[in-house]
Enzyme design. Structure first.
Site, mmCIF file in Angstrom:
data_model
loop_
_atom_site.group_PDB
_atom_site.id
_atom_site.type_symbol
_atom_site.label_atom_id
_atom_site.label_comp_id
_atom_site.label_asym_id
_atom_site.label_seq_id
_atom_site.Cartn_x
_atom_site.Cartn_y
_atom_site.Cartn_z
ATOM 1 N N ARG A 6 0.823 -1.205 0.000
ATOM 2 C CA ARG A 6 0.000 0.000 0.000
ATOM 3 C C ARG A 6 0.860 1.260 0.000
ATOM 4 N NH1 ARG A 6 -3.620 -1.253 4.996
ATOM 5 N NH2 ARG A 6 -2.221 -3.024 5.287
ATOM 6 N N SER A 33 -5.923 3.962 5.297
ATOM 7 C CA SER A 33 -5.486 2.580 5.241
ATOM 8 C C SER A 33 -4.840 2.229 3.902
ATOM 9 C CB SER A 33 -6.692 1.666 5.489
ATOM 10 O OG SER A 33 -6.334 0.324 5.309
ATOM 11 N N GLU A 54 -19.193 2.109 -1.546
ATOM 12 C CA GLU A 54 -18.278 1.608 -2.574
ATOM 13 C C GLU A 54 -18.897 1.616 -3.968
ATOM 14 O OE1 GLU A 54 -19.009 0.075 0.293
ATOM 15 O OE2 GLU A 54 -17.161 0.379 1.427
ATOM 16 N N PHE A 79 -14.931 -5.229 -0.405
ATOM 17 C CA PHE A 79 -15.960 -4.221 -0.698
ATOM 18 C C PHE A 79 -15.887 -3.699 -2.128
ATOM 19 C CE2 PHE A 79 -14.875 -3.427 3.901
ATOM 20 C CZ PHE A 79 -15.876 -4.236 4.383
ATOM 21 N N HIS A 111 -6.084 -5.947 0.893
ATOM 22 C CA HIS A 111 -6.745 -6.958 1.712
ATOM 23 C C HIS A 111 -7.378 -8.076 0.875
ATOM 24 C CE1 HIS A 111 -5.998 -3.860 4.591
ATOM 25 N NE2 HIS A 111 -6.634 -4.453 5.585
ATOM 26 N N ASP A 119 -9.421 -9.798 10.908
ATOM 27 C CA ASP A 119 -10.792 -9.356 10.636
ATOM 28 C C ASP A 119 -11.724 -10.520 10.321
ATOM 29 O OD1 ASP A 119 -10.473 -6.697 11.204
ATOM 30 O OD2 ASP A 119 -9.999 -6.128 9.148
ATOM 31 N N ARG A 169 -2.755 -7.468 2.393
ATOM 32 C CA ARG A 169 -2.734 -6.547 3.533
ATOM 33 C C ARG A 169 -1.348 -6.484 4.161
ATOM 34 N NH1 ARG A 169 -3.449 -8.326 9.016
ATOM 35 N NH2 ARG A 169 -3.375 -6.531 10.410
#
Lengths: 320, 554
Positions: A6, A33, A54, A79, A111, A119, A169
């Site tokens: 990221r 994030s 989204e 999402f 992710h 999660d 992630r």
């Protein structure tokens, strides 16, 4: 270069944004994030945070792209294809005018897969590759490290058309050096070998390389292909691997149905059929695992270098 | 200067006819939602900046049809505006056509691939953001459906447009109260419940309106209009485009299927094409839309302002203004100065009838004070003067009409002007004063005028003026008149609203009968029965059958 996908994505966006005023970025309450907030600090009028919406984000991105912008829309994989598939299909992939097939939207998800960890199963997207590669006009990229992410982010900005890029992630091993030339549609021959081929994407590439090392000790020469470009798929490299190594094992942190393994199997069947085994999540869901337990979660679904090596041995045994 | 009322009305009729032909040819499609937005689309195309020869012109306004199933309604206007040929409408939904079942970028003028509901407003937000970033003066007009407002994404987009302060975005909500399954208020209400059997009662009951409240709560500037009143839509668009600081929604309360009685407020016609057999009857019906134009000189000449207000309250379609100069006719009424005074009272179009000498010298003044249609007398001008008047009025977006007195034949020189003419007034009294009796010969004359105009490509409306009342209005309709001036029969009545409702009901009866006769001519009693049976909403079929039986058509 950091090992954080990221962070490299965010860094590439800032560089791109500086060079091209048409680059815009969208987020759905995940800009911090996804590391796109930095782009917003540099170019406040070109970052659009639409909140936790989204579908809206994808459609807004489509409108921006229709009007000449190059939008990068990012959030968690669960999402994005997992939630907004209608907007992705009908607002981004479908609209075509003249030579432009689909709108120029770049969907970048973090992710992806089981390695999301704590999660839990609700957040571990295991179907996105299957969903996205079934949608015409989309190119689907699953980079293995942060260097690939950086390069492919730049490539997406420079190449017209809709893209989906899936990031993990967690921090990942750095595999490539910065001079590596990654092009969609071209698999990377990450390791030469002649007895069997391991096709990997995302975090499984480093597992595959480790497995190949271990198998080398046993005298088995494994070819490793980085199939980061799930679509377009490099059919030539696959056919060559089939002809030259006689067997292919695929591995990915995705449902075995419809993912990269399915794509490779389809390709092999039509070009040069050889035994193919697919390693992935066996048509089930994941569950929570603390960060320290993520390797155990992956292992529980057979996604580890140890298991890759075991499956290669089995595959060779089956062929005898 | 004018509102372009007549050309918008003409385009709305043309658009509906194209939709009927195209969906009938395709055997499927969505006429109901195309008809409900026909006037709104007409007004949008008037306000939009576009170039059909350069559909991707950078600074164009973008029209985004979020309620994509109403594609034929969009295509019809793309044809009228020159993006595609009218003949292409016949290819709707066929293999290889640019006119897909839902709007597609394949078709020039289409800016959004609609179809999946609820996404067009988000897309419009994206387009508006991009235009703003580029400092592009183009504006975004999004047409959203009330059914698709069930989609949560509409409200996500609503919040976004507000957050980003998009004052280059205008939404027209086609609030037609019908969606695929049934009436919106039963499927998923947007307004407050209105007790009683009428499923669309909320449309006419302002106290039940909650739709705009929702948008206002989300930070939008809201405007309410009757979705078939061109003057209201036009005024709303003017205001919307002048608004700064945030997005605007025009809630356009409309009738699904508007223009074809059996489709009106009828969920069956959300997504069904008319049969080939009924197409000619439907086209006849579309040409049979009627209007009433109360003439204020039948009221208190000392308080014409009050008479205009009464017209407004009574729901008149036009305010008919008889201007008499004491020369062309012996009487004098008022001139343009009075019209200027009256103009701010209402947005109802002014139907200005100039009974004056040498209208070519003063028509400009009547246009400048806000007339929507100006009719001059054939007796008061020659071909070259009328040509000048017509060109002037049309270049200023004012409708142009010609009137003939009872003793005057249609002048020969009119032939060349007929296709451009917006109105033809057949005087059925000798002009000069109010309260005269209808001259019976006018029926015959109107029929002859109608045939004459039809043969020459007339796209306007015949207006019956003089002694029109409840006893003869049905006959005038049957003659071919479509606008009815009412002096003592409307303005002269204590309850003008009631008088107008009664006139409308008589006109509706005449229209129904005319269509039954057309059905009989085309297909005998069998088609008459089929036609009557289509009228499934509100028990109309039975009364229409009764009417057919009385007329020996069944």
């Amino acid at each position: 270069m950091t090992p954080d996908m990221r962070a490299e994505y965010g860094r590439a966006l800032v560089e791109l944004g500086r060079a091209n005023p048409d680059i815009v970025v969208l987020g759905a309450d995940t800009t911090d994030s996804l590391k796109t907030a930095g782009f917003g600090r540099k170019f406040p009028d070109r970052l659009f945070n639409v909140g936790i919406a989204e579908g809206n984000m994808v459609s807004v991105a489509a409108g921006l792209a229709y009007s000449g912008k190059i939008p990068f829309a990012s959030t968690y994989a669960i999402f994005l294809p997992g939630r907004a598939v209608d907007q992705i299909r009908n607002n981004v992939a479908y609209p075509s005018r003249g030579a432009g097939r689909g709108l120029n939207v770049k969907l970048v998800a973090s992710h992806g897969g089981l390695s999301v960890g704590p999660d839990g199963g609700s957040h571990q997207q295991l179907e996105d590759i299957a969903i996205m590669r079934a949608i015409p006009n989309f190119r689907v990229l699953v980079p293995a490290d942060s260097v690939s992410v950086y390069h492919l982010t730049r490539t997406m900005a420079e190449t017209y058309g809709p893209f989906y890029m899936r990031m993990a992630r967690s921090k990942t091993d750095i595999i490539y050096d910065e001079s590596e030339d990654l092009a969609p549609g071209r698999a990377v021959l990450a390791r030469e070998g002649s007895d069997c081929t391991i096709a990997a994407c995302g975090i499984t590439l480093s597992m595959a390389l480790n497995a190949a090392d271990a198998l080398h000790q046993e005298g088995i020469s494994c070819r490793v292909l980085d199939m980061f470009s799930v679509k377009p798929l490099d059919g030539d490299s696959i056919e060559k691997a089939a002809r030259q190594t006689g067997a292919i094992l695929t591995c990915e942190e995705h449902n075995v149905h419809g993912g990269m393994g399915s794509a490779v199997a389809e390709s092999v069947c039509e070009s040069y059929p050889v035994p193919v085994r697919r390693l992935g999540v066996g048509d089930t869901f994941g569950e929570s695992a603390r960060d320290s337990e993520i390797p155990d979660l992956l292992e529980a679904h057979g996604i580890s270098s140890v298991n890759i090596a075991r499956r290669v041995r089995e595959l060779r045994r089956d062929m005898q | 200067m004018g509102s372009g009322y007549c050309s918008i009305r003409r385009n709305a009729l043309r658009a509906r006819a194209l939709v009927v032909r195209a969906t009938a040819a395709a055997g499927s499609g969505h006429p109901g939602g195309s008809f409900s937005m026909a006037e709104a689309m007409g007004c949008l195309f008037k306000h939009m900046r576009y170039d059909p020869t350069d559909p991707l012109w950078e600074e164009r306004d973008r029209l985004i049809l979020s309620k994509g199933h109403a594609a034929p309604g969009l295509f019809s206007y793309l044809a009228i505006s020159g993006f595609i040929k009218e003949s292409e409408m016949e290819t709707l939904r066929s293999l290889g056509s640019r006119l897909q079942g839902h709007p597609d970028l394949k078709c020039p003028g289409v800016e959004f691939c609609g179809g999946s509901l609820g996404t067009g407003l988000s897309y419009s937000v994206g387009v508006a953001l991009a235009l703003r970033l580029d400092k592009n003066p183009g504006r975004v007009f999004a047409v959203v459906g009330d059914g698709e407002s069930n989609e949560g994404q509409i409200w996500e987009a609503t919040m976004s447009a507000s957050k980003f302060g998009l004052d280059n975005l205008v939404v027209v909500l086609d609030r037609n109260y019908v969606q695929q399954d049934s009436y919106t208020e039963g499927v998923m209400p947007l307004d407050a419940a209105v007790p009683g059997p009428d499923p669309v009662a909320a449309r006419g009951d302002r106290s039940a309106w909650r739709t705009a409240d929702k948008w206002r709560a989300f930070g939008w500037h809201t405007i309410e209009v009757d979705g078939h009143r061109i003057e209201q839509l036009d005024g709303a668009l003017h205001r919307a485009l002048a608004h700064r600081g945030g997005p605007v929604i025009i809630v356009s309360r409309s009738v699904k299927g508007r223009g074809v009685e059996h489709m009106e407020d009828n969920p069956q016609w959300h997504g069904k094409a008319p049969s080939h057999q009924t197409v000619p009857i439907i086209l006849r019906e579309l040409e049979s839309q009627a209007a009433v134009a109360p003439s204020i000189i039948a009221g208190d000449m000392a308080r014409l302002d009050r008479e205009v207000s009464r017209c407004q309250e009574a729901g008149a379609d036009f305010v008919h203004l008889d201007v008499m100069d004491g020369a062309f006719v012996p009487n004098t009424t008022f001139d343009h100065a009075k019209i200027r005074e009256l103009r701010p009272i209402t947005d109802i179009p002014f139907d200005t009838h100039l009974m004056i000498s040498e209208p070519v010298r003063s028509v400009r003044r009547y246009a400048e004070v806000g007339s929507d249609i100006i009719t001059v007398h054939a007796e008061a001008c020659d071909a070259s003067e009328f040509g000048e008047i017509l060109d002037y009025l049309h270049s200023n977006e004012v409708g142009a009409g010609i009137a003939v007195n009872p003793a005057t034949p249609v002048p020969e020189w009119l032939d060349a002007f007929v296709p451009k003419l917006d109105q033809f007034i057949v005087m059925s009294v000798v002009p000069g004063r109010s309260g005269q009796a209808y001259i019976e010969e006018s029926h015959q004359k109107t029929q002859e005028v109608a045939a004459y105009l039809r043969d020459r490509g007339f796209g306007g409306v015949i207006e019956a003026d003089g002694g029109v009342n409840a006893s003869n209005v049905a006959g005038c309709f049957a003659d071919g008149a479509r606008t009815f001036v009412g002096g003592s029969s409307m303005v002269g009545q204590a309850d003008m609203g009631r008088a107008i409702r009664e006139m409308r009901s008589l006109i509706l009866g005449a229209r129904r009968l005319g269509l039954l006769r057309e059905a009989h001519r085309l297909g005998g009693p069998e088609l008459v029965e089929k036609w009557a049976a289509l009228h499934t909403v509100g028990g109309k079929a039975d009364s229409i059958r009764e009417m057919a039986a009385e007329a020996s058509l069944l």
